[in-house]
Design a protein around this motif. Structure first.
Motif, PDB file in Angstrom:
ATOM      1  N   ILE A  29       0.848  -1.194   0.000  1.00 16.36           N
ATOM      2  CA  ILE A  29       0.000   0.000   0.000  1.00 16.36           C
ATOM      3  C   ILE A  29       0.884   1.245   0.000  1.00 16.36           C
ATOM      4  CG2 ILE A  29      -1.768   1.281   1.249  1.00 16.36           C
ATOM      5  CD1 ILE A  29      -2.692  -1.353   2.459  1.00 16.36           C
ATOM      6  N   PRO A  30       0.783   2.087  -1.042  1.00 17.06           N
ATOM      7  CA  PRO A  30       1.602   3.306  -1.079  1.00 17.06           C
ATOM      8  C   PRO A  30       1.038   4.376  -0.146  1.00 17.06           C
ATOM      9  CG  PRO A  30       0.175   3.235  -2.983  1.00 17.06           C
ATOM     10  CD  PRO A  30      -0.057   1.945  -2.254  1.00 17.06           C
ATOM     11  N   ARG A  31       1.885   5.281   0.239  1.00 12.46           N
ATOM     12  CA  ARG A  31       1.460   6.360   1.136  1.00 12.46           C
ATOM     13  C   ARG A  31       1.049   7.573   0.310  1.00 12.46           C
ATOM     14  NH1 ARG A  31       4.072  10.784   3.032  1.00 12.46           N
ATOM     15  NH2 ARG A  31       3.334  11.688   4.995  1.00 12.46           N
ATOM     16  N   PHE A  32      -0.169   8.068   0.548  1.00 11.92           N
ATOM     17  CA  PHE A  32      -0.633   9.277  -0.130  1.00 11.92           C
ATOM     18  C   PHE A  32       0.213  10.446   0.367  1.00 11.92           C
ATOM     19  CE2 PHE A  32      -3.923  12.790  -0.288  1.00 11.92           C
ATOM     20  CZ  PHE A  32      -3.835  12.964  -1.668  1.00 11.92           C
ATOM     21  N   PRO A  33       0.892  11.164  -0.549  1.00 12.34           N
ATOM     22  CA  PRO A  33       1.912  12.132  -0.112  1.00 12.34           C
ATOM     23  C   PRO A  33       1.399  13.485   0.373  1.00 12.34           C
ATOM     24  CG  PRO A  33       1.854  12.027  -2.498  1.00 12.34           C
ATOM     25  CD  PRO A  33       0.888  10.990  -2.021  1.00 12.34           C
ATOM     26  N   VAL A  34       0.106  13.760   0.222  1.00  7.93           N
ATOM     27  CA  VAL A  34      -0.424  15.086   0.583  1.00  7.93           C
ATOM     28  C   VAL A  34      -1.244  14.983   1.858  1.00  7.93           C
ATOM     29  CG1 VAL A  34      -1.845  17.030  -0.173  1.00  7.93           C
ATOM     30  CG2 VAL A  34      -0.473  15.773  -1.852  1.00  7.93           C
ATOM     31  N   SER A  35      -1.109  15.997   2.710  1.00  7.08           N
ATOM     32  CA  SER A  35      -1.877  16.034   3.957  1.00  7.08           C
ATOM     33  C   SER A  35      -2.644  17.354   4.056  1.00  7.08           C
ATOM     34  CB  SER A  35      -0.937  15.912   5.166  1.00  7.08           C
ATOM     35  OG  SER A  35      -0.122  17.073   5.274  1.00  7.08           O
ATOM     36  N   GLY A  36      -3.533  17.424   5.022  1.00 13.65           N
ATOM     37  CA  GLY A  36      -4.275  18.664   5.256  1.00 13.65           C
ATOM     38  C   GLY A  36      -3.352  19.819   5.609  1.00 13.65           C
ATOM     39  N   HIS A  37      -2.258  19.517   6.270  1.00 19.20           N
ATOM     40  CA  HIS A  37      -1.284  20.553   6.630  1.00 19.20           C
ATOM     41  C   HIS A  37      -0.694  21.205   5.380  1.00 19.20           C
ATOM     42  CE1 HIS A  37       1.777  22.607   8.969  1.00 19.20           C
ATOM     43  NE2 HIS A  37       2.715  22.075   8.197  1.00 19.20           N
ATOM     44  N   ASP A  38      -0.449  20.381   4.344  1.00 23.89           N
ATOM     45  CA  ASP A  38       0.071  20.936   3.084  1.00 23.89           C
ATOM     46  C   ASP A  38      -0.914  21.917   2.475  1.00 23.89           C
ATOM     47  OD1 ASP A  38       2.425  19.339   3.136  1.00 23.89           O
ATOM     48  OD2 ASP A  38       1.269  17.635   2.382  1.00 23.89           O
ATOM     49  N   LEU A  39      -2.202  21.621   2.558  1.00 27.24           N
ATOM     50  CA  LEU A  39      -3.224  22.505   1.978  1.00 27.24           C
ATOM     51  C   LEU A  39      -3.371  23.784   2.787  1.00 27.24           C
ATOM     52  CD1 LEU A  39      -5.982  19.921   0.939  1.00 27.24           C
ATOM     53  CD2 LEU A  39      -4.059  20.806  -0.392  1.00 27.24           C
ATOM     54  N   ARG A  40      -3.231  23.691   4.092  1.00 23.06           N
ATOM     55  CA  ARG A  40      -3.311  24.896   4.911  1.00 23.06           C
ATOM     56  C   ARG A  40      -2.167  25.851   4.585  1.00 23.06           C
ATOM     57  NH1 ARG A  40      -4.461  20.823   8.703  1.00 23.06           N
ATOM     58  NH2 ARG A  40      -6.661  20.810   9.346  1.00 23.06           N
ATOM     59  N   ARG A  41      -1.012  25.302   4.287  1.00 27.57           N
ATOM     60  CA  ARG A  41       0.136  26.143   3.906  1.00 27.57           C
ATOM     61  C   ARG A  41      -0.137  26.892   2.597  1.00 27.57           C
ATOM     62  NH1 ARG A  41       5.111  22.259   3.861  1.00 27.57           N
ATOM     63  NH2 ARG A  41       6.058  24.116   2.900  1.00 27.57           N
ATOM     64  N   LEU A  42      -1.060  26.337   1.804  1.00 31.43           N
ATOM     65  CA  LEU A  42      -1.423  27.009   0.547  1.00 31.43           C
ATOM     66  C   LEU A  42      -2.586  27.967   0.730  1.00 31.43           C
ATOM     67  CD1 LEU A  42      -1.122  24.038  -2.001  1.00 31.43           C
ATOM     68  CD2 LEU A  42       0.506  25.899  -1.598  1.00 31.43           C
ATOM     69  N   GLY A  43      -3.067  28.100   1.966  1.00 33.60           N
ATOM     70  CA  GLY A  43      -4.109  29.081   2.249  1.00 33.60           C
ATOM     71  C   GLY A  43      -5.507  28.524   2.335  1.00 33.60           C
ATOM     72  N   ILE A  44      -5.659  27.202   2.253  1.00 33.03           N
ATOM     73  CA  ILE A  44      -6.994  26.596   2.375  1.00 33.03           C
ATOM     74  C   ILE A  44      -7.240  26.296   3.850  1.00 33.03           C
ATOM     75  CG2 ILE A  44      -8.464  24.660   1.695  1.00 33.03           C
ATOM     76  CD1 ILE A  44      -6.798  24.391  -0.816  1.00 33.03           C
ATOM     77  N   THR A  45      -8.228  26.926   4.431  1.00 34.66           N
ATOM     78  CA  THR A  45      -8.459  26.803   5.872  1.00 34.66           C
ATOM     79  C   THR A  45      -9.769  26.111   6.218  1.00 34.66           C
ATOM     80  OG1 THR A  45      -9.441  29.025   5.912  1.00 34.66           O
ATOM     81  CG2 THR A  45      -7.078  28.858   6.374  1.00 34.66           C
TER      82      THR A  45
END
Length: 427
Positions: free
Chosen positions: A377-393
Protein backbone atom coordinates in the motif's frame (compact mmCIF):
# COMPACT_ATOMS: atom_id res chain seq x y z
CA UNK A 1 5.55 -57.13 13.76
CA UNK A 2 1.97 -57.36 14.95
CA UNK A 3 0.92 -59.50 17.83
CA UNK A 4 -2.66 -60.13 18.93
CA UNK A 5 -3.83 -60.89 22.42
CA UNK A 6 -7.34 -62.27 22.91
CA UNK A 7 -9.32 -62.41 26.11
CA UNK A 8 -12.95 -63.58 26.50
CA UNK A 9 -14.02 -60.24 27.94
CA UNK A 10 -16.98 -58.61 26.20
CA UNK A 11 -16.48 -54.91 25.55
CA UNK A 12 -19.60 -52.93 26.33
CA UNK A 13 -21.20 -51.17 23.37
CA UNK A 14 -18.61 -52.18 20.76
CA UNK A 15 -18.79 -54.09 17.52
CA UNK A 16 -16.24 -56.55 18.96
CA UNK A 17 -17.20 -59.66 20.91
CA UNK A 18 -13.65 -60.18 22.18
CA UNK A 19 -11.20 -57.89 23.78
CA UNK A 20 -8.49 -57.45 21.16
CA UNK A 21 -5.16 -55.76 21.66
CA UNK A 22 -2.94 -55.17 18.67
CA UNK A 23 0.65 -54.19 19.34
CA UNK A 24 3.58 -53.23 17.14
CA UNK A 25 6.88 -51.40 17.51
CA UNK A 26 7.32 -47.92 16.08
CA UNK A 27 10.89 -46.78 15.41
CA UNK A 28 10.46 -43.88 12.99
CA UNK A 29 12.57 -40.72 12.93
CA UNK A 30 9.47 -38.66 13.74
CA UNK A 31 9.04 -40.68 16.94
CA UNK A 32 12.70 -40.47 17.91
CA UNK A 33 12.71 -36.69 17.43
CA UNK A 34 10.23 -36.34 20.30
CA UNK A 35 12.86 -37.33 22.85
CA UNK A 36 14.10 -33.94 23.96
CA UNK A 37 15.76 -33.28 27.31
CA UNK A 38 12.32 -32.38 28.64
CA UNK A 39 10.64 -35.62 27.57
CA UNK A 40 13.57 -37.73 28.76
CA UNK A 41 13.28 -36.03 32.13
CA UNK A 42 9.54 -36.73 32.25
CA UNK A 43 10.07 -40.41 31.40
CA UNK A 44 12.68 -40.68 34.14
CA UNK A 45 10.33 -39.27 36.80
CA UNK A 46 7.48 -41.66 35.93
CA UNK A 47 9.84 -44.62 35.68
CA UNK A 48 11.33 -43.86 39.08
CA UNK A 49 7.87 -43.96 40.68
CA UNK A 50 6.79 -47.00 38.61
CA UNK A 51 3.83 -45.34 36.89
CA UNK A 52 3.07 -46.08 33.25
CA UNK A 53 3.29 -43.19 30.79
CA UNK A 54 2.19 -43.33 27.17
CA UNK A 55 1.53 -40.92 24.31
CA UNK A 56 -2.20 -40.62 23.66
CA UNK A 57 -4.72 -39.48 21.08
CA UNK A 58 -3.93 -37.39 18.05
CA UNK A 59 -0.16 -37.53 18.42
CA UNK A 60 -0.28 -41.31 17.99
CA UNK A 61 -2.37 -40.92 14.86
CA UNK A 62 0.08 -38.39 13.42
CA UNK A 63 3.14 -40.53 14.18
CA UNK A 64 1.56 -43.55 12.53
CA UNK A 65 0.87 -41.38 9.48
CA UNK A 66 4.54 -40.41 9.25
CA UNK A 67 4.02 -36.91 10.63
CA UNK A 68 5.71 -35.23 13.55
CA UNK A 69 2.88 -34.04 15.82
CA UNK A 70 2.65 -30.39 16.79
CA UNK A 71 1.19 -31.24 20.19
CA UNK A 72 1.81 -34.35 22.22
CA UNK A 73 -0.52 -35.40 25.04
CA UNK A 74 0.31 -38.10 27.54
CA UNK A 75 -1.76 -40.54 29.57
CA UNK A 76 -0.74 -42.24 32.79
CA UNK A 77 -1.86 -44.61 35.49
CA UNK A 78 -0.79 -42.07 38.13
CA UNK A 79 -3.52 -39.98 39.75
CA UNK A 80 -3.30 -36.17 39.76
CA UNK A 81 -2.28 -36.25 43.43
CA UNK A 82 0.45 -38.79 42.71
CA UNK A 83 1.71 -36.68 39.81
CA UNK A 84 1.82 -33.55 41.95
CA UNK A 85 3.78 -35.42 44.61
CA UNK A 86 6.22 -36.79 42.02
CA UNK A 87 6.78 -33.43 40.32
CA UNK A 88 7.16 -31.58 43.63
CA UNK A 89 9.71 -34.09 44.86
CA UNK A 90 11.69 -33.72 41.63
CA UNK A 91 11.54 -29.91 41.76
CA UNK A 92 9.49 -29.76 38.58
CA UNK A 93 7.29 -26.71 38.08
CA UNK A 94 3.58 -27.27 37.49
CA UNK A 95 1.46 -24.74 35.59
CA UNK A 96 -2.20 -24.21 34.65
CA UNK A 97 -4.18 -26.25 37.19
CA UNK A 98 -7.52 -25.73 35.40
CA UNK A 99 -7.49 -29.28 34.03
CA UNK A 100 -6.82 -30.97 37.34
CA UNK A 101 -10.44 -31.93 38.05
CA UNK A 102 -10.40 -33.87 34.78
CA UNK A 103 -7.09 -35.46 35.67
CA UNK A 104 -4.68 -33.26 33.72
CA UNK A 105 -1.47 -31.89 35.21
CA UNK A 106 0.87 -29.73 33.14
CA UNK A 107 4.55 -30.01 34.00
CA UNK A 108 7.32 -27.74 32.70
CA UNK A 109 10.73 -29.29 32.07
CA UNK A 110 13.60 -27.72 30.13
CA UNK A 111 11.34 -24.90 28.83
CA UNK A 112 8.76 -27.38 27.50
CA UNK A 113 5.21 -27.98 28.74
CA UNK A 114 3.92 -31.54 29.07
CA UNK A 115 0.22 -32.25 29.58
CA UNK A 116 -0.27 -35.54 31.38
CA UNK A 117 -3.75 -36.91 32.06
CA UNK A 118 -4.78 -39.74 34.36
CA UNK A 119 -6.63 -42.62 32.72
CA UNK A 120 -10.34 -42.16 33.27
CA UNK A 121 -13.83 -43.38 32.54
CA UNK A 122 -16.95 -41.27 32.03
CA UNK A 123 -19.35 -42.24 34.80
CA UNK A 124 -22.06 -39.79 33.77
CA UNK A 125 -22.57 -37.63 30.67
CA UNK A 126 -25.24 -35.16 29.57
CA UNK A 127 -24.26 -34.74 25.94
CA UNK A 128 -22.00 -31.79 26.73
CA UNK A 129 -19.96 -32.56 29.84
CA UNK A 130 -18.85 -35.69 31.64
CA UNK A 131 -18.22 -36.64 35.24
CA UNK A 132 -15.07 -38.72 35.28
CA UNK A 133 -13.60 -41.39 37.49
CA UNK A 134 -9.91 -42.27 37.44
CA UNK A 135 -8.75 -45.75 36.51
CA UNK A 136 -5.58 -47.73 35.80
CA UNK A 137 -7.23 -49.71 32.98
CA UNK A 138 -5.96 -48.58 29.57
CA UNK A 139 -8.82 -50.35 27.79
CA UNK A 140 -11.48 -48.46 29.72
CA UNK A 141 -9.84 -45.16 28.84
CA UNK A 142 -9.62 -46.16 25.17
CA UNK A 143 -13.26 -47.27 25.20
CA UNK A 144 -14.54 -43.83 26.22
CA UNK A 145 -12.80 -42.04 23.33
CA UNK A 146 -14.65 -40.92 20.22
CA UNK A 147 -13.01 -42.47 17.15
CA UNK A 148 -10.93 -45.61 16.71
CA UNK A 149 -8.09 -43.57 15.19
CA UNK A 150 -8.02 -41.43 18.35
CA UNK A 151 -8.17 -44.30 20.84
CA UNK A 152 -4.61 -45.64 20.49
CA UNK A 153 -1.68 -45.28 22.89
CA UNK A 154 2.04 -45.35 22.17
CA UNK A 155 4.52 -46.46 24.78
CA UNK A 156 7.76 -44.54 25.14
CA UNK A 157 9.58 -47.65 23.88
CA UNK A 158 7.63 -47.42 20.61
CA UNK A 159 5.00 -50.05 21.43
CA UNK A 160 1.58 -49.31 19.95
CA UNK A 161 -1.45 -50.28 22.06
CA UNK A 162 -4.52 -50.50 19.86
CA UNK A 163 -7.75 -51.98 21.26
CA UNK A 164 -10.21 -51.06 18.51
CA UNK A 165 -8.31 -51.56 15.24
CA UNK A 166 -7.56 -47.86 14.99
CA UNK A 167 -4.34 -48.44 13.08
CA UNK A 168 -6.13 -50.66 10.59
CA UNK A 169 -8.76 -47.95 10.09
CA UNK A 170 -6.03 -45.34 9.68
CA UNK A 171 -4.24 -47.39 7.02
CA UNK A 172 -7.55 -47.97 5.22
CA UNK A 173 -8.54 -44.29 5.54
CA UNK A 174 -11.66 -45.18 7.52
CA UNK A 175 -13.24 -42.99 10.19
CA UNK A 176 -15.32 -44.95 12.69
CA UNK A 177 -16.62 -44.38 16.17
CA UNK A 178 -15.42 -46.59 18.99
CA UNK A 179 -18.26 -49.05 19.38
CA UNK A 180 -21.79 -47.72 18.95
CA UNK A 181 -21.92 -44.41 17.02
CA UNK A 182 -25.16 -43.49 18.78
CA UNK A 183 -23.72 -44.06 22.25
CA UNK A 184 -20.53 -42.13 21.50
CA UNK A 185 -22.52 -39.20 20.06
CA UNK A 186 -24.96 -39.08 22.97
CA UNK A 187 -22.02 -38.82 25.37
CA UNK A 188 -20.98 -35.58 23.64
CA UNK A 189 -22.94 -34.27 20.67
CA UNK A 190 -19.94 -32.27 19.47
CA UNK A 191 -18.55 -35.61 18.31
CA UNK A 192 -20.80 -35.23 15.26
CA UNK A 193 -18.61 -32.39 14.06
CA UNK A 194 -15.43 -34.11 15.20
CA UNK A 195 -16.41 -37.02 12.98
CA UNK A 196 -16.72 -34.69 10.00
CA UNK A 197 -13.45 -32.92 10.84
CA UNK A 198 -11.46 -36.14 11.03
CA UNK A 199 -13.19 -37.55 7.99
CA UNK A 200 -11.77 -34.60 6.07
CA UNK A 201 -8.29 -35.41 7.36
CA UNK A 202 -8.26 -39.17 6.91
CA UNK A 203 -10.71 -40.37 4.24
CA UNK A 204 -9.74 -40.54 0.58
CA UNK A 205 -13.26 -40.85 -0.83
CA UNK A 206 -15.54 -37.87 -0.12
CA UNK A 207 -18.56 -40.15 0.36
CA UNK A 208 -17.41 -43.34 2.07
CA UNK A 209 -19.42 -43.09 5.28
CA UNK A 210 -20.83 -46.06 7.12
CA UNK A 211 -24.67 -45.96 6.89
CA UNK A 212 -25.07 -46.60 10.63
CA UNK A 213 -22.85 -43.59 11.36
CA UNK A 214 -24.93 -41.24 9.23
CA UNK A 215 -28.13 -42.64 10.73
CA UNK A 216 -26.84 -42.00 14.25
CA UNK A 217 -25.85 -38.45 13.30
CA UNK A 218 -29.25 -37.71 11.74
CA UNK A 219 -31.19 -39.11 14.68
CA UNK A 220 -29.14 -37.16 17.23
CA UNK A 221 -28.76 -33.87 15.36
CA UNK A 222 -30.93 -31.95 17.84
CA UNK A 223 -28.27 -32.51 20.49
CA UNK A 224 -26.07 -29.92 18.78
CA UNK A 225 -28.53 -27.26 19.96
CA UNK A 226 -27.18 -27.69 23.49
CA UNK A 227 -23.52 -27.32 22.51
CA UNK A 228 -21.95 -23.90 22.97
CA UNK A 229 -21.36 -21.82 19.87
CA UNK A 230 -17.68 -21.48 20.68
CA UNK A 231 -17.17 -25.27 20.67
CA UNK A 232 -19.12 -25.67 17.43
CA UNK A 233 -17.15 -22.90 15.75
CA UNK A 234 -13.83 -24.45 16.79
CA UNK A 235 -14.73 -27.72 15.07
CA UNK A 236 -16.49 -26.13 12.10
CA UNK A 237 -13.44 -24.00 11.24
CA UNK A 238 -11.22 -27.06 11.12
CA UNK A 239 -13.74 -29.00 9.05
CA UNK A 240 -14.12 -26.26 6.45
CA UNK A 241 -10.41 -26.08 5.61
CA UNK A 242 -9.96 -29.86 5.42
CA UNK A 243 -10.40 -32.23 2.53
CA UNK A 244 -13.92 -32.86 1.20
CA UNK A 245 -15.16 -29.66 2.88
CA UNK A 246 -17.83 -28.97 0.26
CA UNK A 247 -19.20 -32.51 0.49
CA UNK A 248 -19.19 -32.42 4.30
CA UNK A 249 -20.95 -29.06 4.44
CA UNK A 250 -23.53 -30.28 1.97
CA UNK A 251 -23.97 -33.36 4.14
CA UNK A 252 -24.73 -31.20 7.18
CA UNK A 253 -27.70 -29.86 5.21
CA UNK A 254 -28.81 -33.27 3.98
CA UNK A 255 -28.75 -34.60 7.55
CA UNK A 256 -30.59 -31.57 8.95
CA UNK A 257 -27.71 -30.27 11.09
CA UNK A 258 -27.24 -26.75 9.74
CA UNK A 259 -29.93 -25.04 11.79
CA UNK A 260 -28.34 -26.29 15.01
CA UNK A 261 -24.84 -25.19 13.97
CA UNK A 262 -25.51 -21.51 13.36
CA UNK A 263 -25.62 -21.93 9.57
CA UNK A 264 -28.52 -20.51 7.54
CA UNK A 265 -31.29 -23.13 7.23
CA UNK A 266 -31.64 -22.33 3.53
CA UNK A 267 -27.96 -21.87 2.86
CA UNK A 268 -26.75 -21.46 -0.72
CA UNK A 269 -25.10 -24.90 -0.94
CA UNK A 270 -24.53 -24.72 -4.69
CA UNK A 271 -22.69 -21.40 -4.36
CA UNK A 272 -20.59 -22.86 -1.54
CA UNK A 273 -19.62 -25.90 -3.64
CA UNK A 274 -18.69 -23.64 -6.54
CA UNK A 275 -16.58 -21.34 -4.34
CA UNK A 276 -14.84 -24.24 -2.60
CA UNK A 277 -13.86 -25.75 -5.93
CA UNK A 278 -12.26 -22.46 -7.01
CA UNK A 279 -10.68 -21.54 -3.69
CA UNK A 280 -9.58 -24.86 -2.14
CA UNK A 281 -6.00 -24.64 -3.46
CA UNK A 282 -5.60 -20.98 -2.45
CA UNK A 283 -5.61 -21.54 1.35
CA UNK A 284 -8.90 -19.75 2.04
CA UNK A 285 -9.90 -18.81 5.55
CA UNK A 286 -12.80 -20.84 6.97
CA UNK A 287 -15.14 -17.87 6.78
CA UNK A 288 -14.34 -17.37 3.10
CA UNK A 289 -15.92 -20.74 2.30
CA UNK A 290 -18.79 -20.37 4.75
CA UNK A 291 -19.66 -16.89 3.43
CA UNK A 292 -20.89 -18.53 0.23
CA UNK A 293 -23.77 -20.04 2.21
CA UNK A 294 -25.07 -16.62 3.28
CA UNK A 295 -27.57 -14.90 0.99
CA UNK A 296 -27.73 -11.63 2.93
CA UNK A 297 -26.04 -9.76 5.83
CA UNK A 298 -28.87 -10.70 8.19
CA UNK A 299 -27.85 -14.35 7.96
CA UNK A 300 -24.31 -13.38 8.97
CA UNK A 301 -25.71 -11.59 12.03
CA UNK A 302 -27.72 -14.67 13.05
CA UNK A 303 -24.66 -16.87 12.62
CA UNK A 304 -22.64 -14.56 14.86
CA UNK A 305 -25.29 -14.67 17.59
CA UNK A 306 -25.11 -18.48 17.64
CA UNK A 307 -21.39 -19.07 17.12
CA UNK A 308 -19.89 -15.92 18.64
CA UNK A 309 -17.20 -15.63 16.00
CA UNK A 310 -14.47 -12.99 16.31
CA UNK A 311 -15.01 -9.42 15.13
CA UNK A 312 -12.53 -10.01 12.30
CA UNK A 313 -14.34 -13.16 11.14
CA UNK A 314 -17.73 -11.49 11.19
CA UNK A 315 -16.36 -8.45 9.38
CA UNK A 316 -14.87 -10.68 6.67
CA UNK A 317 -18.18 -12.50 6.16
CA UNK A 318 -20.07 -9.21 5.80
CA UNK A 319 -17.41 -7.90 3.41
CA UNK A 320 -17.61 -10.96 1.17
CA UNK A 321 -21.41 -11.03 1.11
CA UNK A 322 -21.49 -7.35 0.16
CA UNK A 323 -18.74 -7.21 -2.46
CA UNK A 324 -18.57 -10.72 -4.00
CA UNK A 325 -20.65 -9.55 -6.99
CA UNK A 326 -20.07 -5.82 -6.80
CA UNK A 327 -16.27 -5.86 -6.91
CA UNK A 328 -14.85 -7.98 -9.75
CA UNK A 329 -12.00 -7.84 -12.21
CA UNK A 330 -12.22 -5.34 -15.06
CA UNK A 331 -13.70 -6.66 -18.30
CA UNK A 332 -11.44 -4.30 -20.26
CA UNK A 333 -8.28 -5.19 -18.31
CA UNK A 334 -8.88 -8.64 -16.79
CA UNK A 335 -5.28 -8.95 -15.60
CA UNK A 336 -5.27 -5.60 -13.81
CA UNK A 337 -5.39 -5.54 -10.05
CA UNK A 338 -6.12 -1.81 -10.03
CA UNK A 339 -9.87 -1.97 -9.21
CA UNK A 340 -8.96 -3.80 -6.04
CA UNK A 341 -6.02 -1.60 -5.07
CA UNK A 342 -8.14 1.51 -5.66
CA UNK A 343 -10.75 0.11 -3.29
CA UNK A 344 -8.08 -0.53 -0.66
CA UNK A 345 -6.72 3.01 -1.03
CA UNK A 346 -10.20 4.50 -0.64
CA UNK A 347 -11.09 2.32 2.34
CA UNK A 348 -8.05 3.46 4.33
CA UNK A 349 -8.45 0.55 6.78
CA UNK A 350 -5.56 -1.68 7.78
CA UNK A 351 -7.33 -5.00 7.18
CA UNK A 352 -8.89 -4.19 3.79
CA UNK A 353 -6.03 -5.73 1.82
CA UNK A 354 -6.39 -8.99 3.75
CA UNK A 355 -10.14 -9.02 3.11
CA UNK A 356 -9.55 -8.30 -0.55
CA UNK A 357 -7.23 -11.29 -0.80
CA UNK A 358 -10.01 -13.48 0.59
CA UNK A 359 -12.44 -11.99 -1.93
CA UNK A 360 -10.09 -12.96 -4.77
CA UNK A 361 -9.85 -16.48 -3.33
CA UNK A 362 -13.66 -16.58 -3.19
CA UNK A 363 -13.74 -15.61 -6.87
CA UNK A 364 -10.94 -18.05 -7.77
CA UNK A 365 -8.71 -15.28 -9.17
CA UNK A 366 -5.31 -16.85 -8.58
CA UNK A 367 -3.26 -14.47 -10.75
CA UNK A 368 -4.86 -11.34 -9.31
CA UNK A 369 -4.40 -12.75 -5.81
CA UNK A 370 -0.66 -13.18 -6.42
CA UNK A 371 -0.43 -9.62 -7.75
CA UNK A 372 -2.30 -8.18 -4.80
CA UNK A 373 -0.16 -10.06 -2.30
CA UNK A 374 2.96 -8.62 -3.94
CA UNK A 375 1.56 -5.08 -3.82
CA UNK A 376 2.42 -2.74 -0.94
CA UNK A 377 0.00 0.00 0.00
CA UNK A 378 1.60 3.31 -1.08
CA UNK A 379 1.46 6.36 1.14
CA UNK A 380 -0.63 9.28 -0.13
CA UNK A 381 1.91 12.13 -0.11
CA UNK A 382 -0.42 15.09 0.58
CA UNK A 383 -1.88 16.03 3.96
CA UNK A 384 -4.28 18.66 5.26
CA UNK A 385 -1.28 20.55 6.63
CA UNK A 386 0.07 20.94 3.08
CA UNK A 387 -3.22 22.51 1.98
CA UNK A 388 -3.31 24.90 4.91
CA UNK A 389 0.14 26.14 3.91
CA UNK A 390 -1.42 27.01 0.55
CA UNK A 391 -4.11 29.08 2.25
CA UNK A 392 -6.99 26.60 2.37
CA UNK A 393 -8.46 26.80 5.87
CA UNK A 394 -12.02 25.44 5.57
CA UNK A 395 -12.23 21.91 6.87
CA UNK A 396 -14.86 21.00 4.31
CA UNK A 397 -12.78 22.45 1.46
CA UNK A 398 -9.69 20.59 2.69
CA UNK A 399 -11.62 17.30 2.65
CA UNK A 400 -12.96 17.84 -0.88
CA UNK A 401 -9.55 18.88 -2.18
CA UNK A 402 -7.79 15.90 -0.63
CA UNK A 403 -10.31 13.57 -2.24
CA UNK A 404 -9.83 15.21 -5.65
CA UNK A 405 -6.07 14.83 -5.29
CA UNK A 406 -6.50 11.20 -4.28
CA UNK A 407 -8.46 10.56 -7.48
CA UNK A 408 -5.69 12.15 -9.54
CA UNK A 409 -3.09 10.16 -7.65
CA UNK A 410 -4.98 6.89 -8.27
CA UNK A 411 -5.19 7.61 -12.01
CA UNK A 412 -1.41 7.99 -12.05
CA UNK A 413 -1.18 4.50 -10.49
CA UNK A 414 0.00 6.16 -7.26
CA UNK A 415 3.12 7.56 -8.95
CA UNK A 416 2.60 11.32 -8.55
CA UNK A 417 4.58 12.97 -5.76
CA UNK A 418 3.56 15.79 -3.48
CA UNK A 419 4.72 18.79 -5.51
CA UNK A 420 3.11 17.53 -8.70
CA UNK A 421 -0.18 16.90 -6.95
CA UNK A 422 -0.17 20.29 -5.23
CA UNK A 423 0.20 21.93 -8.63
CA UNK A 424 -3.45 20.99 -9.22
CA UNK A 425 -4.56 23.02 -6.18
CA UNK A 426 -6.02 26.46 -6.83
CA UNK A 427 -6.12 28.39 -3.54
Amino acid sequence: MWSRILSPRVIRGTRLCWRSLYTMQLKTSEFQCLFTDGLNGLVEVFGKHKHELRIAGGAVRDLLSGKRPEDVDFATTATPEEMKHMFKAAGIRMINNKGEKHGTITARLHDENFEVTTLRVDVQTDGRHAEVEFTTDWLKDAERRDLTINSMFLGLDGTLYDYFKGYEDLKNHKVRFVGSPEQRIQEDYLRILRYFRFYGRVALDPDDHEPETLTAIRENRCGLAGISGERIWTELKKMVVGNHAAHLLELTYQLGLAQYMGLPPDGNVEEMKHVWQKAKDLSPKPMTILAALFRCPEEVEKMDIRLKVSKEEKSLALFLVKYRRELCKSKDEPDSVKPFTDFIIDARELDTQSKMCELLKYQGEEKLLAALRAWSIPRFPVSGHDLRRLGITSGKEIGVTLQNLRDIWKKSCYQMEKDELLSYVKP
